[in-house]
Scaffold this motif. Structure first.
Motif, mmCIF file in Angstrom:
data_model
loop_
_atom_site.group_PDB
_atom_site.id
_atom_site.type_symbol
_atom_site.label_atom_id
_atom_site.label_comp_id
_atom_site.label_asym_id
_atom_site.label_seq_id
_atom_site.Cartn_x
_atom_site.Cartn_y
_atom_site.Cartn_z
ATOM 1 N N THR A 107 3.731 1.855 3.960
ATOM 2 C CA THR A 107 3.980 0.783 2.992
ATOM 3 C C THR A 107 3.767 1.284 1.569
ATOM 4 O O THR A 107 4.587 1.044 0.668
ATOM 5 C CB THR A 107 3.057 -0.410 3.275
ATOM 6 O OG1 THR A 107 3.288 -0.887 4.603
ATOM 7 C CG2 THR A 107 3.313 -1.535 2.285
ATOM 8 N N LEU A 108 2.662 2.004 1.348
ATOM 9 C CA LEU A 108 2.391 2.558 0.018
ATOM 10 C C LEU A 108 3.448 3.589 -0.374
ATOM 11 O O LEU A 108 3.886 3.636 -1.532
ATOM 12 C CB LEU A 108 0.997 3.195 0.001
ATOM 13 C CG LEU A 108 -0.180 2.218 0.095
ATOM 14 C CD1 LEU A 108 -1.475 2.983 0.325
ATOM 15 C CD2 LEU A 108 -0.280 1.377 -1.178
ATOM 16 N N ARG A 109 3.862 4.414 0.589
ATOM 17 C CA ARG A 109 4.889 5.421 0.285
ATOM 18 C C ARG A 109 6.187 4.758 -0.165
ATOM 19 O O ARG A 109 6.821 5.196 -1.135
ATOM 20 C CB ARG A 109 5.149 6.274 1.529
ATOM 21 C CG ARG A 109 6.168 7.397 1.313
ATOM 22 C CD ARG A 109 6.658 7.918 2.631
ATOM 23 N NE ARG A 109 7.312 6.859 3.388
ATOM 24 C CZ ARG A 109 7.518 6.886 4.706
ATOM 25 N NH1 ARG A 109 7.083 7.905 5.414
ATOM 26 N NH2 ARG A 109 8.125 5.880 5.313
ATOM 27 N N ASP A 110 6.586 3.687 0.515
ATOM 28 C CA ASP A 110 7.815 2.986 0.136
ATOM 29 C C ASP A 110 7.690 2.385 -1.265
ATOM 30 O O ASP A 110 8.648 2.420 -2.057
ATOM 31 C CB ASP A 110 8.125 1.890 1.154
ATOM 32 C CG ASP A 110 8.481 2.456 2.525
ATOM 33 O OD1 ASP A 110 8.829 3.656 2.590
ATOM 34 O OD2 ASP A 110 8.398 1.705 3.518
ATOM 35 N N GLU A 111 6.515 1.844 -1.596
ATOM 36 C CA GLU A 111 6.316 1.258 -2.923
ATOM 37 C C GLU A 111 6.415 2.327 -4.007
ATOM 38 O O GLU A 111 7.071 2.124 -5.043
ATOM 39 C CB GLU A 111 4.951 0.569 -2.981
ATOM 40 C CG GLU A 111 4.857 -0.690 -2.118
ATOM 41 C CD GLU A 111 3.472 -1.315 -2.162
ATOM 42 O OE1 GLU A 111 2.597 -0.760 -2.873
ATOM 43 O OE2 GLU A 111 3.256 -2.349 -1.493
ATOM 44 N N PHE A 112 5.781 3.484 -3.787
ATOM 45 C CA PHE A 112 5.823 4.558 -4.785
ATOM 46 C C PHE A 112 7.223 5.173 -4.878
ATOM 47 O O PHE A 112 7.649 5.603 -5.956
ATOM 48 C CB PHE A 112 4.793 5.638 -4.442
ATOM 49 C CG PHE A 112 3.366 5.174 -4.584
ATOM 50 C CD1 PHE A 112 3.004 4.294 -5.590
ATOM 51 C CD2 PHE A 112 2.384 5.615 -3.706
ATOM 52 C CE1 PHE A 112 1.690 3.862 -5.729
ATOM 53 C CE2 PHE A 112 1.073 5.187 -3.835
ATOM 54 C CZ PHE A 112 0.725 4.304 -4.844
ATOM 55 N N MET B 47 10.035 3.545 -4.493
ATOM 56 C CA MET B 47 10.837 2.606 -5.288
ATOM 57 C C MET B 47 10.564 2.761 -6.781
ATOM 58 O O MET B 47 11.435 2.510 -7.615
ATOM 59 C CB MET B 47 10.546 1.167 -4.845
ATOM 60 C CG MET B 47 11.067 0.839 -3.443
ATOM 61 S SD MET B 47 10.707 -0.863 -2.952
ATOM 62 C CE MET B 47 11.677 -1.763 -4.166
ATOM 63 N N LYS B 48 9.359 3.235 -7.135
ATOM 64 C CA LYS B 48 9.024 3.461 -8.544
ATOM 65 C C LYS B 48 9.500 4.825 -9.037
ATOM 66 O O LYS B 48 9.323 5.151 -10.213
ATOM 67 C CB LYS B 48 7.511 3.342 -8.735
ATOM 68 C CG LYS B 48 6.988 1.923 -8.510
ATOM 69 C CD LYS B 48 5.485 1.854 -8.716
ATOM 70 C CE LYS B 48 4.958 0.436 -8.504
ATOM 71 N NZ LYS B 48 3.485 0.347 -8.709
ATOM 72 N N GLY B 49 10.081 5.639 -8.132
ATOM 73 C CA GLY B 49 10.646 6.927 -8.536
ATOM 74 C C GLY B 49 9.692 8.095 -8.456
ATOM 75 O O GLY B 49 9.979 9.162 -9.015
ATOM 76 N N ASN C 187 4.455 12.359 -13.276
ATOM 77 C CA ASN C 187 4.999 11.033 -13.583
ATOM 78 C C ASN C 187 4.160 9.944 -12.920
ATOM 79 O O ASN C 187 3.928 8.873 -13.500
ATOM 80 C CB ASN C 187 6.448 10.934 -13.101
ATOM 81 C CG ASN C 187 7.390 11.760 -13.949
ATOM 82 O OD1 ASN C 187 7.111 12.043 -15.122
ATOM 83 N ND2 ASN C 187 8.523 12.161 -13.370
ATOM 84 N N PHE C 188 3.708 10.240 -11.711
ATOM 85 C CA PHE C 188 2.826 9.325 -10.985
ATOM 86 C C PHE C 188 1.544 9.085 -11.794
ATOM 87 O O PHE C 188 1.116 7.945 -12.004
ATOM 88 C CB PHE C 188 2.518 9.947 -9.614
ATOM 89 C CG PHE C 188 1.402 9.311 -8.849
ATOM 90 C CD1 PHE C 188 1.610 8.170 -8.096
ATOM 91 C CD2 PHE C 188 0.128 9.871 -8.861
ATOM 92 C CE1 PHE C 188 0.573 7.590 -7.374
ATOM 93 C CE2 PHE C 188 -0.907 9.305 -8.147
ATOM 94 C CZ PHE C 188 -0.687 8.159 -7.405
ATOM 95 N N GLU C 189 0.943 10.172 -12.290
ATOM 96 C CA GLU C 189 -0.305 10.053 -13.057
ATOM 97 C C GLU C 189 -0.069 9.358 -14.394
ATOM 98 O O GLU C 189 -0.856 8.491 -14.813
ATOM 99 C CB GLU C 189 -0.903 11.444 -13.273
ATOM 100 C CG GLU C 189 -2.245 11.406 -13.997
ATOM 101 C CD GLU C 189 -2.876 12.779 -14.084
ATOM 102 O OE1 GLU C 189 -2.566 13.492 -15.067
ATOM 103 O OE2 GLU C 189 -3.658 13.135 -13.181
#
Length: 312
Positions: free
Chosen positions: A62-67, A69-71, A106-108
Protein backbone atom coordinates in the motif's frame (compact mmCIF):
# COMPACT_ATOMS: atom_id res chain seq x y z
CA UNK A 1 24.63 7.53 -23.04
CA UNK A 2 21.65 7.45 -20.70
CA UNK A 3 23.78 6.18 -17.85
CA UNK A 4 26.35 8.96 -18.39
CA UNK A 5 23.54 11.54 -18.33
CA UNK A 6 22.28 10.10 -15.04
CA UNK A 7 25.81 10.26 -13.68
CA UNK A 8 26.11 13.94 -14.66
CA UNK A 9 22.81 14.67 -12.92
CA UNK A 10 24.12 12.80 -9.90
CA UNK A 11 27.27 14.95 -9.82
CA UNK A 12 25.18 18.09 -10.35
CA UNK A 13 23.12 17.08 -7.33
CA UNK A 14 26.23 16.87 -5.19
CA UNK A 15 27.47 20.23 -6.55
CA UNK A 16 24.13 21.80 -5.70
CA UNK A 17 24.41 20.53 -2.15
CA UNK A 18 27.90 22.02 -1.91
CA UNK A 19 26.80 25.44 -3.18
CA UNK A 20 24.03 25.76 -0.60
CA UNK A 21 26.41 25.67 2.39
CA UNK A 22 29.70 27.19 3.45
CA UNK A 23 33.05 25.54 2.81
CA UNK A 24 33.04 23.57 6.08
CA UNK A 25 29.57 22.23 5.37
CA UNK A 26 30.64 21.29 1.83
CA UNK A 27 33.53 19.26 3.19
CA UNK A 28 31.18 17.48 5.58
CA UNK A 29 28.68 16.86 2.78
CA UNK A 30 31.38 15.31 0.60
CA UNK A 31 32.34 12.91 3.37
CA UNK A 32 28.75 12.12 4.35
CA UNK A 33 28.00 8.44 3.87
CA UNK A 34 24.71 7.05 2.65
CA UNK A 35 23.31 3.59 3.17
CA UNK A 36 24.00 1.61 0.00
CA UNK A 37 21.97 0.40 -1.88
CA UNK A 38 19.81 3.51 -1.54
CA UNK A 39 17.11 3.15 1.08
CA UNK A 40 14.74 5.63 2.69
CA UNK A 41 13.07 5.56 6.09
CA UNK A 42 9.42 6.37 6.72
CA UNK A 43 8.33 7.11 10.29
CA UNK A 44 5.06 7.80 12.09
CA UNK A 45 3.06 5.21 10.12
CA UNK A 46 -0.38 4.95 11.79
CA UNK A 47 -0.82 1.72 13.75
CA UNK A 48 -3.52 0.20 15.89
CA UNK A 49 -3.65 -2.60 18.43
CA UNK A 50 -5.61 -5.73 17.63
CA UNK A 51 -7.63 -7.59 20.28
CA UNK A 52 -4.74 -10.05 20.47
CA UNK A 53 -2.48 -7.20 21.60
CA UNK A 54 -0.43 -7.17 18.38
CA UNK A 55 0.15 -3.79 16.72
CA UNK A 56 -0.63 -3.56 12.97
CA UNK A 57 -0.34 -0.85 10.32
CA UNK A 58 -0.29 -0.15 6.58
CA UNK A 59 1.17 -2.89 4.39
CA UNK A 60 4.32 -2.38 2.35
CA UNK A 61 2.48 -2.75 -0.96
CA UNK A 62 0.00 0.00 0.00
CA UNK A 63 2.80 2.42 0.91
CA UNK A 64 4.73 1.51 -2.25
CA UNK A 65 1.70 2.30 -4.42
CA UNK A 66 1.23 5.66 -2.67
CA UNK A 67 4.89 6.65 -3.17
CA UNK A 68 4.80 5.45 -6.79
CA UNK A 69 1.82 7.71 -7.50
CA UNK A 70 3.90 10.62 -6.14
CA UNK A 71 6.68 9.79 -8.63
CA UNK A 72 9.28 8.38 -6.21
CA UNK A 73 9.42 4.97 -7.97
CA UNK A 74 10.37 2.73 -5.02
CA UNK A 75 11.19 -0.88 -5.84
CA UNK A 76 9.85 -2.15 -2.51
CA UNK A 77 8.53 -0.88 0.82
CA UNK A 78 9.17 -3.14 3.80
CA UNK A 79 7.52 -2.39 7.17
CA UNK A 80 9.76 -2.86 10.21
CA UNK A 81 8.37 -5.19 12.85
CA UNK A 82 9.44 -5.70 16.45
CA UNK A 83 8.21 -7.88 19.30
CA UNK A 84 5.09 -5.69 19.71
CA UNK A 85 4.21 -5.84 16.00
CA UNK A 86 4.34 -2.97 13.51
CA UNK A 87 6.96 -0.46 14.72
CA UNK A 88 5.54 2.50 12.76
CA UNK A 89 8.68 2.55 10.57
CA UNK A 90 9.27 1.20 7.07
CA UNK A 91 12.21 0.85 4.69
CA UNK A 92 11.75 2.33 1.20
CA UNK A 93 14.10 0.68 -1.31
CA UNK A 94 15.15 2.33 -4.59
CA UNK A 95 16.93 1.15 -7.74
CA UNK A 96 20.70 0.57 -7.39
CA UNK A 97 21.73 3.25 -9.91
CA UNK A 98 21.81 7.03 -10.39
CA UNK A 99 18.15 7.06 -11.32
CA UNK A 100 17.44 5.36 -8.01
CA UNK A 101 19.52 8.01 -6.20
CA UNK A 102 17.56 10.76 -7.92
CA UNK A 103 14.28 9.13 -6.85
CA UNK A 104 15.58 8.80 -3.27
CA UNK A 105 16.62 12.48 -3.12
CA UNK A 106 13.26 13.58 -4.55
CA UNK A 107 11.64 11.44 -1.87
CA UNK A 108 13.66 13.21 0.84
CA UNK A 109 13.16 16.72 -0.62
CA UNK A 110 9.41 16.18 -0.73
CA UNK A 111 9.30 15.49 3.01
CA UNK A 112 11.72 18.36 3.78
CA UNK A 113 9.60 20.86 1.82
CA UNK A 114 6.56 19.68 3.78
CA UNK A 115 8.57 20.09 7.02
CA UNK A 116 8.33 16.37 7.66
CA UNK A 117 11.95 15.44 7.12
CA UNK A 118 14.44 13.86 9.49
CA UNK A 119 15.21 17.09 11.41
CA UNK A 120 11.51 17.68 11.90
CA UNK A 121 11.14 14.14 13.23
CA UNK A 122 14.03 14.59 15.64
CA UNK A 123 12.47 17.75 17.20
CA UNK A 124 10.48 15.49 19.47
CA UNK A 125 7.11 13.93 19.95
CA UNK A 126 5.39 17.11 21.11
CA UNK A 127 6.09 18.93 17.84
CA UNK A 128 5.00 16.08 15.55
CA UNK A 129 1.65 15.73 13.84
CA UNK A 130 -0.06 12.63 12.42
CA UNK A 131 1.56 12.83 8.96
CA UNK A 132 4.35 10.60 7.67
CA UNK A 133 7.98 11.64 8.07
CA UNK A 134 10.64 10.48 5.65
CA UNK A 135 14.32 10.80 4.69
CA UNK A 136 17.17 8.94 2.99
CA UNK A 137 19.07 6.67 5.39
CA UNK A 138 22.62 7.74 6.28
CA UNK A 139 25.39 6.72 8.65
CA UNK A 140 23.56 7.60 11.88
CA UNK A 141 20.56 5.52 10.79
CA UNK A 142 22.87 2.64 9.89
CA UNK A 143 24.53 2.75 13.32
CA UNK A 144 21.30 2.75 15.32
CA UNK A 145 21.22 -0.07 17.87
CA UNK A 146 17.46 -0.55 17.85
CA UNK A 147 15.23 -2.62 15.56
CA UNK A 148 15.31 0.10 12.89
CA UNK A 149 19.12 0.06 12.76
CA UNK A 150 19.24 -3.74 12.57
CA UNK A 151 16.87 -3.74 9.60
CA UNK A 152 18.80 -0.94 7.86
CA UNK A 153 22.05 -2.95 8.15
CA UNK A 154 20.67 -6.11 6.48
CA UNK A 155 22.61 -6.69 3.21
CA UNK A 156 23.68 -3.03 3.10
CA UNK A 157 26.77 -0.97 3.87
CA UNK A 158 27.87 2.69 4.03
CA UNK A 159 29.36 4.61 1.11
CA UNK A 160 30.04 8.26 0.43
CA UNK A 161 28.97 9.87 -2.81
CA UNK A 162 32.58 10.18 -3.92
CA UNK A 163 33.12 6.47 -3.22
CA UNK A 164 30.08 5.55 -5.26
CA UNK A 165 31.23 7.78 -8.12
CA UNK A 166 34.75 6.33 -7.98
CA UNK A 167 33.41 2.79 -7.92
CA UNK A 168 31.15 3.59 -10.82
CA UNK A 169 34.07 5.09 -12.73
CA UNK A 170 36.18 2.01 -12.00
CA UNK A 171 33.34 -0.19 -13.18
CA UNK A 172 32.99 1.97 -16.28
CA UNK A 173 36.73 1.75 -16.99
CA UNK A 174 36.63 -1.98 -16.42
CA UNK A 175 33.59 -2.24 -18.67
CA UNK A 176 35.31 -0.21 -21.39
CA UNK A 177 38.42 -2.39 -21.12
CA UNK A 178 36.32 -5.53 -21.34
CA UNK A 179 34.41 -4.12 -24.29
CA UNK A 180 37.69 -3.16 -25.99
CA UNK A 181 39.04 -6.65 -25.45
CA UNK A 182 35.79 -8.12 -26.69
CA UNK A 183 35.86 -5.90 -29.79
CA UNK A 184 39.48 -6.88 -30.45
CA UNK A 185 38.60 -10.55 -30.09
CA UNK A 186 35.64 -10.04 -32.41
CA UNK A 187 37.91 -8.41 -35.00
CA UNK A 188 40.37 -11.26 -34.71
CA UNK A 189 37.55 -13.79 -34.97
CA UNK A 190 36.22 -11.93 -38.01
CA UNK A 191 39.62 -12.06 -39.72
CA UNK A 192 39.96 -15.76 -38.93
CA UNK A 193 36.45 -16.36 -40.21
CA UNK A 194 37.15 -14.44 -43.43
CA UNK A 195 40.31 -16.49 -43.92
CA UNK A 196 38.35 -19.70 -43.37
CA UNK A 197 35.71 -18.49 -45.83
CA UNK A 198 38.40 -17.87 -48.47
CA UNK A 199 39.93 -21.28 -47.84
CA UNK A 200 36.51 -22.88 -47.98
CA UNK A 201 35.71 -21.09 -51.26
CA UNK A 202 38.93 -22.32 -52.84
CA UNK A 203 38.32 -25.78 -51.53
CA UNK A 204 34.77 -25.77 -52.92
CA UNK A 205 36.06 -24.69 -56.33
CA UNK A 206 38.59 -27.52 -56.39
CA UNK A 207 35.96 -29.85 -55.01
CA UNK A 208 33.56 -28.89 -57.79
CA UNK A 209 36.19 -29.74 -60.43
CA UNK A 210 36.96 -32.95 -58.59
CA UNK A 211 33.26 -33.79 -58.52
CA UNK A 212 32.98 -33.26 -62.28
CA UNK A 213 35.84 -35.68 -62.91
CA UNK A 214 34.52 -38.06 -60.31
CA UNK A 215 31.07 -37.99 -61.88
CA UNK A 216 32.56 -38.74 -65.29
CA UNK A 217 34.53 -41.68 -63.93
CA UNK A 218 31.46 -42.81 -62.05
CA UNK A 219 29.30 -42.78 -65.18
CA UNK A 220 31.94 -44.73 -67.13
CA UNK A 221 32.21 -47.22 -64.30
CA UNK A 222 28.43 -47.60 -64.20
CA UNK A 223 28.31 -48.28 -67.94
CA UNK A 224 31.05 -50.91 -67.68
CA UNK A 225 29.30 -52.49 -64.74
CA UNK A 226 26.01 -52.59 -66.65
CA UNK A 227 27.72 -54.32 -69.60
CA UNK A 228 29.30 -56.87 -67.28
CA UNK A 229 25.98 -57.45 -65.56
CA UNK A 230 24.26 -58.01 -68.92
CA UNK A 231 26.96 -60.50 -69.96
CA UNK A 232 26.72 -62.27 -66.64
CA UNK A 233 22.93 -62.33 -66.88
CA UNK A 234 23.12 -63.85 -70.37
CA UNK A 235 25.58 -66.46 -69.12
CA UNK A 236 23.23 -67.32 -66.29
CA UNK A 237 20.30 -67.61 -68.71
CA UNK A 238 22.32 -69.84 -71.04
CA UNK A 239 23.35 -72.00 -68.11
CA UNK A 240 19.76 -72.27 -66.95
CA UNK A 241 18.57 -73.30 -70.43
CA UNK A 242 21.32 -75.92 -70.68
CA UNK A 243 20.48 -77.25 -67.23
CA UNK A 244 16.78 -77.38 -68.13
CA UNK A 245 17.56 -79.32 -71.33
CA UNK A 246 19.70 -81.81 -69.40
CA UNK A 247 17.02 -82.19 -66.76
CA UNK A 248 14.38 -82.73 -69.45
CA UNK A 249 16.50 -85.47 -71.06
CA UNK A 250 17.02 -87.12 -67.69
CA UNK A 251 13.29 -86.88 -67.01
CA UNK A 252 12.50 -88.63 -70.31
CA UNK A 253 15.01 -91.41 -69.53
CA UNK A 254 13.50 -91.83 -66.09
CA UNK A 255 10.01 -91.99 -67.58
CA UNK A 256 11.15 -94.68 -70.04
CA UNK A 257 12.81 -96.61 -67.28
CA UNK A 258 9.69 -96.35 -65.16
CA UNK A 259 7.60 -97.80 -68.02
CA UNK A 260 10.03 -100.72 -68.40
CA UNK A 261 9.94 -101.36 -64.68
CA UNK A 262 6.16 -101.33 -64.72
CA UNK A 263 6.12 -103.82 -67.62
CA UNK A 264 8.61 -106.05 -65.85
CA UNK A 265 6.57 -105.83 -62.71
CA UNK A 266 3.49 -107.10 -64.59
CA UNK A 267 5.47 -109.99 -66.09
CA UNK A 268 7.00 -110.82 -62.73
CA UNK A 269 3.57 -110.91 -61.12
CA UNK A 270 2.32 -113.42 -63.75
CA UNK A 271 5.41 -115.59 -63.33
CA UNK A 272 5.10 -115.41 -59.56
CA UNK A 273 1.45 -116.48 -59.76
CA UNK A 274 2.38 -119.38 -62.07
CA UNK A 275 5.22 -120.40 -59.79
CA UNK A 276 2.92 -120.22 -56.79
CA UNK A 277 0.41 -122.49 -58.46
CA UNK A 278 3.18 -124.91 -59.43
CA UNK A 279 4.48 -124.96 -55.87
CA UNK A 280 1.01 -125.62 -54.54
CA UNK A 281 0.59 -128.51 -57.01
CA UNK A 282 3.96 -129.95 -56.01
CA UNK A 283 3.01 -129.67 -52.36
CA UNK A 284 -0.30 -131.39 -52.98
CA UNK A 285 1.36 -134.18 -54.93
CA UNK A 286 3.94 -134.55 -52.23
CA UNK A 287 1.23 -134.79 -49.59
CA UNK A 288 -0.62 -137.36 -51.64
CA UNK A 289 2.54 -139.37 -52.08
CA UNK A 290 3.23 -139.18 -48.37
CA UNK A 291 -0.29 -140.27 -47.53
CA UNK A 292 -0.05 -143.18 -49.94
CA UNK A 293 3.32 -144.11 -48.51
CA UNK A 294 1.90 -143.96 -45.01
CA UNK A 295 -1.01 -146.12 -45.99
CA UNK A 296 1.37 -148.60 -47.63
CA UNK A 297 3.42 -148.81 -44.47
CA UNK A 298 0.35 -149.49 -42.37
CA UNK A 299 -0.74 -152.34 -44.70
CA UNK A 300 2.74 -153.82 -44.53
CA UNK A 301 2.72 -153.72 -40.72
CA UNK A 302 -0.68 -155.43 -40.55
CA UNK A 303 0.45 -158.19 -42.91
CA UNK A 304 3.57 -158.79 -40.87
CA UNK A 305 1.62 -159.01 -37.64
CA UNK A 306 -0.91 -161.42 -39.08
CA UNK A 307 1.77 -163.60 -40.44
CA UNK A 308 3.59 -163.64 -37.14
CA UNK A 309 0.51 -164.80 -35.28
CA UNK A 310 -0.25 -167.56 -37.71
CA UNK A 311 -3.50 -166.32 -39.01
CA UNK A 312 -2.54 -167.11 -42.52
Amino acid sequence: MEKNQQKQEFLAETSEMKNTKNNDDCSVQQQQRFVWPWVGLVANIPTEVEPSGRRVGKSGSTLRDEFTMKGFNPTRVQPIWDFKGHSGFALVEFAKDFEGFESAMNFERSFNLDRHGKRDWEKGHRLRDNKLYGWVAREDDYNRSDTVGKNVKKKRDLKSISQIVEEDERKMVHLVENMSQTIEKKKQSKQELEQKVDETSRFLESLELHNVLLNKNYQEGIQKMQMKMEELYQQVLDGHEKSLAELEAKREKLDERARLIEQRAIINEEEMEKSRLEREMVIMLSLQIRRKRSQGNKIFVVVVVVESKGYV
